[in-house]
Design an enzyme around this catalytic site. Structure first.
Site, short mmCIF file in Angstrom:
data_model
loop_
_atom_site.label_atom_id
_atom_site.label_comp_id
_atom_site.label_asym_id
_atom_site.label_seq_id
_atom_site.Cartn_x
_atom_site.Cartn_y
_atom_site.Cartn_z
N ARG A 119 0.84 -1.22 0.00
CA ARG A 119 0.00 0.00 0.00
C ARG A 119 0.86 1.26 0.00
O ARG A 119 0.55 2.25 0.66
CB ARG A 119 -0.94 0.02 1.21
CG ARG A 119 -1.75 -1.25 1.41
CD ARG A 119 -2.86 -1.40 0.42
NE ARG A 119 -3.98 -0.53 0.65
CZ ARG A 119 -5.07 -0.86 1.33
NH1 ARG A 119 -5.18 -2.05 1.84
NH2 ARG A 119 -6.05 -0.01 1.47
N TYR A 146 -14.87 -9.87 1.62
CA TYR A 146 -15.28 -8.47 1.43
C TYR A 146 -16.65 -8.38 0.78
O TYR A 146 -17.48 -7.54 1.16
CB TYR A 146 -14.23 -7.69 0.63
CG TYR A 146 -13.11 -7.20 1.51
CD1 TYR A 146 -13.20 -5.98 2.17
CD2 TYR A 146 -11.98 -7.97 1.74
CE1 TYR A 146 -12.19 -5.54 3.01
CE2 TYR A 146 -10.96 -7.54 2.58
CZ TYR A 146 -11.08 -6.32 3.22
OH TYR A 146 -10.09 -5.89 4.05
N ARG A 160 -5.75 13.07 -4.67
CA ARG A 160 -7.16 12.76 -4.37
C ARG A 160 -8.04 14.00 -4.44
O ARG A 160 -9.26 13.90 -4.54
CB ARG A 160 -7.27 12.10 -2.99
CG ARG A 160 -6.80 10.66 -2.96
CD ARG A 160 -7.83 9.70 -3.56
NE ARG A 160 -8.83 9.33 -2.55
CZ ARG A 160 -10.08 9.73 -2.55
NH1 ARG A 160 -10.53 10.53 -3.49
NH2 ARG A 160 -10.90 9.36 -1.60
O1 CP3 Z 1 0.11 -0.74 -2.72
C1 CP3 Z 1 -0.29 0.21 -3.43
O2 CP3 Z 1 0.22 1.34 -3.36
C2 CP3 Z 1 -1.35 -0.07 -4.48
C3 CP3 Z 1 -2.65 0.20 -4.11
C4 CP3 Z 1 -3.57 -0.69 -3.29
C5 CP3 Z 1 -4.78 -0.18 -2.75
N1 CP3 Z 1 -5.50 -1.22 -2.24
C6 CP3 Z 1 -5.17 1.23 -2.78
C7 CP3 Z 1 -6.18 1.75 -1.81
C8 CP3 Z 1 -3.52 -2.07 -2.99
C9 CP3 Z 1 -2.42 -3.07 -3.25
C10 CP3 Z 1 -4.76 -2.38 -2.36
C11 CP3 Z 1 -5.14 -3.76 -1.95
C12 CP3 Z 1 -6.29 -3.93 -1.06
N2 CP3 Z 1 -7.48 -3.25 -1.09
C13 CP3 Z 1 -6.38 -4.94 -0.08
C14 CP3 Z 1 -5.34 -5.99 0.19
C15 CP3 Z 1 -4.22 -5.47 1.00
C16 CP3 Z 1 -4.46 -5.41 2.47
O3 CP3 Z 1 -4.26 -4.33 3.03
O4 CP3 Z 1 -4.76 -6.44 3.06
C17 CP3 Z 1 -7.63 -4.80 0.55
C18 CP3 Z 1 -8.14 -5.65 1.69
C19 CP3 Z 1 -8.33 -3.76 -0.10
C20 CP3 Z 1 -9.72 -3.27 0.17
C21 CP3 Z 1 -9.72 -1.87 0.58
N3 CP3 Z 1 -9.58 -0.79 -0.28
C22 CP3 Z 1 -9.86 -1.37 1.90
C23 CP3 Z 1 -10.02 -2.23 3.13
C24 CP3 Z 1 -9.81 0.03 1.82
C25 CP3 Z 1 -10.05 1.04 2.93
C26 CP3 Z 1 -9.10 1.02 4.00
C27 CP3 Z 1 -7.79 1.66 3.63
O5 CP3 Z 1 -6.74 1.07 3.93
O6 CP3 Z 1 -7.81 2.76 3.10
C28 CP3 Z 1 -9.61 0.38 0.46
C29 CP3 Z 1 -9.44 1.73 -0.11
C30 CP3 Z 1 -8.07 2.02 -0.64
N4 CP3 Z 1 -7.37 1.17 -1.48
C31 CP3 Z 1 -7.30 3.21 -0.44
C32 CP3 Z 1 -6.12 3.04 -1.17
C33 CP3 Z 1 -4.99 4.04 -1.30
C34 CP3 Z 1 -7.74 4.45 0.34
C35 CP3 Z 1 -8.84 5.14 -0.40
C36 CP3 Z 1 -8.73 6.64 -0.51
O7 CP3 Z 1 -7.76 7.17 -1.06
O8 CP3 Z 1 -9.68 7.29 -0.08
#
Ligand code: CP3
Length: 346
Positions: A30, A153, A43
């Site tokens: 992430r 999810y 954003r």
């Molecule tokens: O690694 C990177 O830089 C690439 C981007 C990436 C995102 N999500 C961007 C994101 C990756 C690899 C993911 C994978 C992801 N998404 C997972 C697996 C990894 C893990 O942490 O276990 C999961 C479970 C998700 C589902 C998801 N998407 C959640 C639970 C959330 C909200 C919580 C959070 O951590 O923000 C998201 C939203 C999300 N995905 C954001 C980002 C940068 C934040 C959204 C925003 O900018 O408002």
């Protein structure tokens, strides 16, 4: 071996085969996220969905970590929940985390839970653009959620601590859960093949992010069986593209993870790396506690402790044990990358 002897792509390719390199490659799960003021600025201009689906926006986000932190691996900016929309669900990304508006929990819901075949999805275009922008200097990773993690999810709708709804579904309607997992497996294979084939990703990571909530038998029957099938079918289509399987709860299931056939096992922060090395011959990825990123001055010491008794010289991709959180500081992330560089006096 001088530090300049290997390109980032060569260093990655050698590491995933367990061969010796000048130093380990480093990236952060992430790595493009809300802890970065520069991500927050993006954003302001783009919605989260645009960042995932618009190649220009997605590449801009993915390029922040190499610029600001000096990581060696690029991960495409996307989200594991994006393919669920193609399957027929309504996914929203309001501020407080994603939400599935119509979580599938009975037979009737299978109509909005269709297996999808991707040919050239937006994520593949994003990967091509990213490679072009960086003149292929970096290995670009594609990724997908594991079938079980996506089931979790999808069925929960909103993330909850104990994931009651998906556990109830598995216990009360196991046949329905398995049918949904088969459809997810087809979808995930196709999504990953498109990222490696049409997109040209140098590797792919499968996120088994809900691995820690299951007892061993359920982990085997509802998670590993399908992840193994994803790895098998992906490898048949893209034999030269390495697969990283990341799982939470790796301490309890490392051998099961190995049985998926993954090239690299990504482990969470609760399993000491030295112990992981005794239990598997596969290259490893991980696993600094993401909370260390809260406190820049704690990074160096925690990094040293992570490596106690562990031979980092081969078969190790340096990373955190889970995704970096919005509360983290950019300075900590920078220091983590520097710790890896300093291992070999760079
Ligand atoms: O690694 C990177 O830089 C690439 C981007 C990436 C995102 N999500 C961007 C994101 C990756 C690899 C993911 C994978 C992801 N998404 C997972 C697996 C990894 C893990 O942490 O276990 C999961 C479970 C998700 C589902 C998801 N998407 C959640 C639970 C959330 C909200 C919580 C959070 O951590 O923000 C998201 C939203 C999300 N995905 C954001 C980002 C940068 C934040 C959204 C925003 O900018 O408002």
């Amino acid at each position: 071996m001088p530090a300049s002897a290997l390109s980032r792509r060569e260093r990655f390719a050698l590491t995933v085969r367990g061969e010796e390199t000048d130093r380990p490659p480093v990236w952060i799960m992430r790595q493009a996220g809300r802890y970065m003021p520069q991500y927050m600025a993006l954003r302001e201009r783009y919605s989260f969905r645009e960042l995932c689906l618009d190649p220009e926006a997605s590449a801009a986000a993915a390029l922040l970590p190499p610029e600001l932190l000096g990581v060696d691996i690029l991960i495409i900016f996307n989200d594991i929940l994006i393919p669920l929309e193609e399957m027929g669900l309504r996914v929203e990304f309001p501020g407080g985390g994603p939400e599935i508006m119509d979580p599938p929990r009975d037979e009737a819901a299978l109509g909005r839970f269709r297996a999808v075949a991707f040919e050239d999805p937006p994520v593949a275009a994003s990967i091509r653009l990213l490679r072009e922008r960086t003149a292929d200097e970096y290995p670009v990773l594609g990724f997908a959620g594991s079938p079980f993690t996506l089931l979790g999810y999808a069925v929960e709708g909103k993330m909850s601590r104990n994931a009651h709804e998906v556990r109830r579904l598995m216990l009360e309607q196991p046949e329905l859960a398995h049918e949904m997992l088969r459809r997810l497996t087809d979808t995930v294979v196709s999504y990953l093949v498109a990222q490696a084939g049409a997109g040209g990703a140098a590797g792919v990571q499968i996120f088994e992010s809900l691995g820690h909530i299951l007892p061993a038998w359920e982990y085997g029957e509802f998670a590993t069986v399908y992840t193994r099938e994803v790895v098998r079918r992906f490898r048949a289509a893209c034999p030269d593209t390495p697969v990283i399987v990341y799982s939470r709860g790796a301490a309890a299931c490392l051998e099961t993870m190995e049985s998926t056939g993954a090239d690299v096992l990504g482990v969470d922060w609760q399993l000491p790396l030295a112990e992981a090395r005794r239990r598997t011959t596969r290259p490893l990825q991980g696993n600094l506690d993401p909370m260390v990123m809260l406190a820049p001055d704690a990074v160096e010491d925690a990094f040293g402790r992570m490596l106690e008794g562990f031979d980092w010289r081969r078969g190790w991709i340096a990373n955190l044990g889970h995704g970096i959180t919005p509360q983290a500081s950019v300075e900590s992330a920078r220091r983590f990358v520097q710790c890896v560089r300093k291992l070999t006096g760079e």
